[in-house]
Design a protein around this motif. Structure first.
Motif, PDB file in Angstrom:
ATOM      1  N   TYR A  62       0.820  -1.213   0.000  1.00  0.00           N
ATOM      2  CA  TYR A  62       0.000   0.000   0.000  1.00  0.00           C
ATOM      3  C   TYR A  62       0.855   1.265   0.000  1.00  0.00           C
ATOM      4  N   VAL A  63       2.150   1.118  -0.286  1.00  0.00           N
ATOM      5  CA  VAL A  63       3.048   2.270  -0.289  1.00  0.00           C
ATOM      6  C   VAL A  63       2.660   3.246  -1.395  1.00  0.00           C
ATOM      7  N   LYS A  64       2.293   2.721  -2.555  1.00  0.00           N
ATOM      8  CA  LYS A  64       1.919   3.574  -3.682  1.00  0.00           C
ATOM      9  C   LYS A  64       0.686   4.410  -3.344  1.00  0.00           C
ATOM     10  N   GLU A  65      -0.302   3.782  -2.711  1.00  0.00           N
ATOM     11  CA  GLU A  65      -1.515   4.512  -2.333  1.00  0.00           C
ATOM     12  C   GLU A  65      -1.207   5.562  -1.267  1.00  0.00           C
ATOM     13  N   ALA A  66      -0.327   5.225  -0.324  1.00  0.00           N
ATOM     14  CA  ALA A  66       0.056   6.188   0.713  1.00  0.00           C
ATOM     15  C   ALA A  66       0.772   7.384   0.086  1.00  0.00           C
ATOM     16  N   ARG A  67       1.646   7.108  -0.880  1.00  0.00           N
ATOM     17  CA  ARG A  67       2.356   8.201  -1.556  1.00  0.00           C
ATOM     18  C   ARG A  67       1.400   9.074  -2.358  1.00  0.00           C
ATOM     19  N   ARG A  68       0.402   8.436  -2.970  1.00  0.00           N
ATOM     20  CA  ARG A  68      -0.569   9.199  -3.767  1.00  0.00           C
ATOM     21  C   ARG A  68      -1.377  10.150  -2.885  1.00  0.00           C
ATOM     22  N   GLU A 119      -0.250   4.123   7.919  1.00  0.00           N
ATOM     23  CA  GLU A 119      -0.307   3.043   8.896  1.00  0.00           C
ATOM     24  C   GLU A 119      -0.596   1.714   8.205  1.00  0.00           C
ATOM     25  N   LYS A 120      -1.511   1.736   7.233  1.00  0.00           N
ATOM     26  CA  LYS A 120      -1.835   0.522   6.492  1.00  0.00           C
ATOM     27  C   LYS A 120      -0.644   0.059   5.657  1.00  0.00           C
ATOM     28  N   ALA A 121       0.077   1.009   5.057  1.00  0.00           N
ATOM     29  CA  ALA A 121       1.248   0.652   4.252  1.00  0.00           C
ATOM     30  C   ALA A 121       2.343   0.042   5.110  1.00  0.00           C
ATOM     31  N   GLU A 122       2.531   0.594   6.307  1.00  0.00           N
ATOM     32  CA  GLU A 122       3.552   0.057   7.209  1.00  0.00           C
ATOM     33  C   GLU A 122       3.214  -1.372   7.630  1.00  0.00           C
ATOM     34  N   LYS A 123       1.957  -1.636   7.914  1.00  0.00           N
ATOM     35  CA  LYS A 123       1.542  -2.983   8.306  1.00  0.00           C
ATOM     36  C   LYS A 123       1.719  -3.965   7.153  1.00  0.00           C
ATOM     37  N   SER A 124       1.466  -3.512   5.919  1.00  0.00           N
ATOM     38  CA  SER A 124       1.564  -4.403   4.765  1.00  0.00           C
ATOM     39  C   SER A 124       2.997  -4.837   4.489  1.00  0.00           C
ATOM     40  N   LEU A 125       3.976  -4.077   4.986  1.00  0.00           N
ATOM     41  CA  LEU A 125       5.382  -4.390   4.714  1.00  0.00           C
ATOM     42  C   LEU A 125       6.045  -5.199   5.824  1.00  0.00           C
ATOM     43  N   LEU A 127       5.484  -8.244   6.954  1.00  0.00           N
ATOM     44  CA  LEU A 127       5.740  -9.643   6.606  1.00  0.00           C
ATOM     45  C   LEU A 127       6.198  -9.800   5.162  1.00  0.00           C
ATOM     46  N   ASN A 128       6.612  -8.700   4.556  1.00  0.00           N
ATOM     47  CA  ASN A 128       7.061  -8.745   3.164  1.00  0.00           C
ATOM     48  C   ASN A 128       8.582  -8.866   3.135  1.00  0.00           C
ATOM     49  N   PRO A 129       9.119 -10.064   2.811  1.00  0.00           N
ATOM     50  CA  PRO A 129      10.579 -10.249   2.827  1.00  0.00           C
ATOM     51  C   PRO A 129      11.289  -9.507   1.693  1.00  0.00           C
ATOM     52  N   PHE A 130      10.521  -9.055   0.702  1.00  0.00           N
ATOM     53  CA  PHE A 130      11.131  -8.383  -0.448  1.00  0.00           C
ATOM     54  C   PHE A 130      10.801  -6.887  -0.471  1.00  0.00           C
ATOM     55  N   GLY A 131      10.386  -6.360   0.662  1.00  0.00           N
ATOM     56  CA  GLY A 131       9.927  -4.969   0.688  1.00  0.00           C
ATOM     57  C   GLY A 131      10.923  -3.991   1.262  1.00  0.00           C
ATOM     58  N   ARG A 132      12.212  -4.323   1.208  1.00  0.00           N
ATOM     59  CA  ARG A 132      13.204  -3.418   1.796  1.00  0.00           C
ATOM     60  C   ARG A 132      13.224  -2.063   1.085  1.00  0.00           C
ATOM     61  N   ASN A 133      13.176  -2.084  -0.239  1.00  0.00           N
ATOM     62  CA  ASN A 133      13.175  -0.839  -0.995  1.00  0.00           C
ATOM     63  C   ASN A 133      11.906  -0.040  -0.731  1.00  0.00           C
ATOM     64  N   LYS A 135      10.176  -0.127   2.007  1.00  0.00           N
ATOM     65  CA  LYS A 135      10.269   0.426   3.358  1.00  0.00           C
ATOM     66  C   LYS A 135      11.081   1.717   3.353  1.00  0.00           C
ATOM     67  N   GLN A 136      12.130   1.760   2.545  1.00  0.00           N
ATOM     68  CA  GLN A 136      12.943   2.962   2.446  1.00  0.00           C
ATOM     69  C   GLN A 136      12.145   4.109   1.842  1.00  0.00           C
ATOM     70  N   GLN A 137      11.363   3.797   0.805  1.00  0.00           N
ATOM     71  CA  GLN A 137      10.509   4.811   0.193  1.00  0.00           C
ATOM     72  C   GLN A 137       9.471   5.331   1.195  1.00  0.00           C
ATOM     73  N   LEU A 138       8.891   4.406   1.951  1.00  0.00           N
ATOM     74  CA  LEU A 138       7.884   4.803   2.934  1.00  0.00           C
ATOM     75  C   LEU A 138       8.505   5.692   4.005  1.00  0.00           C
ATOM     76  N   LYS A 139       9.722   5.366   4.422  1.00  0.00           N
ATOM     77  CA  LYS A 139      10.392   6.160   5.445  1.00  0.00           C
ATOM     78  C   LYS A 139      10.652   7.579   4.951  1.00  0.00           C
ATOM     79  N   GLN A 140      11.099   7.707   3.705  1.00  0.00           N
ATOM     80  CA  GLN A 140      11.355   9.029   3.144  1.00  0.00           C
ATOM     81  C   GLN A 140      10.060   9.830   3.022  1.00  0.00           C
ATOM     82  N   ASN A 141       8.992   9.165   2.611  1.00  0.00           N
ATOM     83  CA  ASN A 141       7.709   9.857   2.504  1.00  0.00           C
ATOM     84  C   ASN A 141       7.160  10.228   3.875  1.00  0.00           C
ATOM     85  N   GLU A 142       7.467   9.446   4.892  1.00  0.00           N
ATOM     86  CA  GLU A 142       7.056   9.782   6.253  1.00  0.00           C
ATOM     87  C   GLU A 142       7.748  11.059   6.718  1.00  0.00           C
TER      88      GLU A 142
END
Length: 249
Positions: A62-68, A119-125, A127-133, A135-142
């Protein structure tokens, strides 16, 4: 069987599925002695397949939706700055001021929605083992969201201050024009940052300083003799406004 999920206040979809399972057990248990164990086995297999699909094959993101939603909030905040600049430049008319207050209220609701999406985007990541990138995008947008919150707090406060100042009939034309330019510059900067966030997908570290005075020229200067008292004057004005609001019936 239905008491436990109701007591635990599970989601209504889960309760429906439990009710369906109980009904099917009542119907088919007389025809085959293995139906209950088969039902449990199929449920476990289905759950494992769903988990594998959502974690490995198609993990929720849900990172894309959070960024939008963040970008739209930034654009709307920039527009509020520009509207406030026009309002100040036009002598803080009462009707326009009421419209700006409505816009501020709507923007606060939009801010709450952005926070929910993050908050929803953070929860979605989690258990995502491939979501490191991601997570970095979400942190910058935060970080950008944190700065926009300060921008919202600022514009909400100055609108009230300008309204009170204009009612005293002591708001000089020159000061109104300078403040209008200042608000316009801030609004353009916020809008530019939001559009950049939309184009790049993430905020660059070099562009995270929303209130960098090297990028935002300061239009207003106070007399040198008041420089040492600016914090006290700010606290005095904020306290005075709070007492005035508390006394309002």
């Amino acid at each position: 069987g239905m008491v436990l999920p109701v007591v635990l206040r599970l989601h209504k979809t889960i309760i429906h599925q439990i009710a369906l399972t109980i009904l099917l057990v009542f119907v088919f248990v007389h025809k085959t002695n293995y139906y209950v164990s088969d039902r449990i086995r199929d449920t476990i297999i289905g759950a494992l397949v769903a988990i594998i699909i959502h974690i490995i094959i198609v993990p929720p993101n849900y990172v894309k939706e959070a960024r939008r939603t963040l970008t739209q909030f930034g654009i709307d905040l920039g527009q509020l700055f520009k509207k406030a600049a026009y309002w100040v430049n036009n002598n803080c008319e009462f009707v326009e001021g009421e419209n700006l207050i409505d816009d501020t209220t709507n923007l606060l609701q939009e801010l709450h929605q952005v926070e929910k999406e993050f908050e929803k985007a953070e929860k979605s990541l989690r258990l995502n083992p491939f979501g490191r990138n991601k997570k970095q995008q979400l942190k910058q947008n935060e970080q950008f969201l944190f700065q926009l919150k300060h921008g919202y707090t600022y514009i909400s406060g100055v609108l009230t201050t300008f309204n009170d100042w204009s009612e005293t009939n002591s708001l000089p034309t020159v000061d109104r024009q300078k403040w209008a330019v200042q608000l316009q510059v801030l609004g353009e900067y916020v809008t530019k940052q939001a559009n950049q966030n939309l184009e790049n997908g993430a905020i660059n570290k070099s562009s995270l300083d929303l209130l960098d005075l090297s990028s935002i020229p300061l239009q207003i200067r106070i007399p040198p003799e008041l420089e040492s008292h600016r914090h006290q004057l700010s606290l005095y004005n904020d306290t005075l406004k709070l007492i005035d609001k508390l006394e309002t019936k």
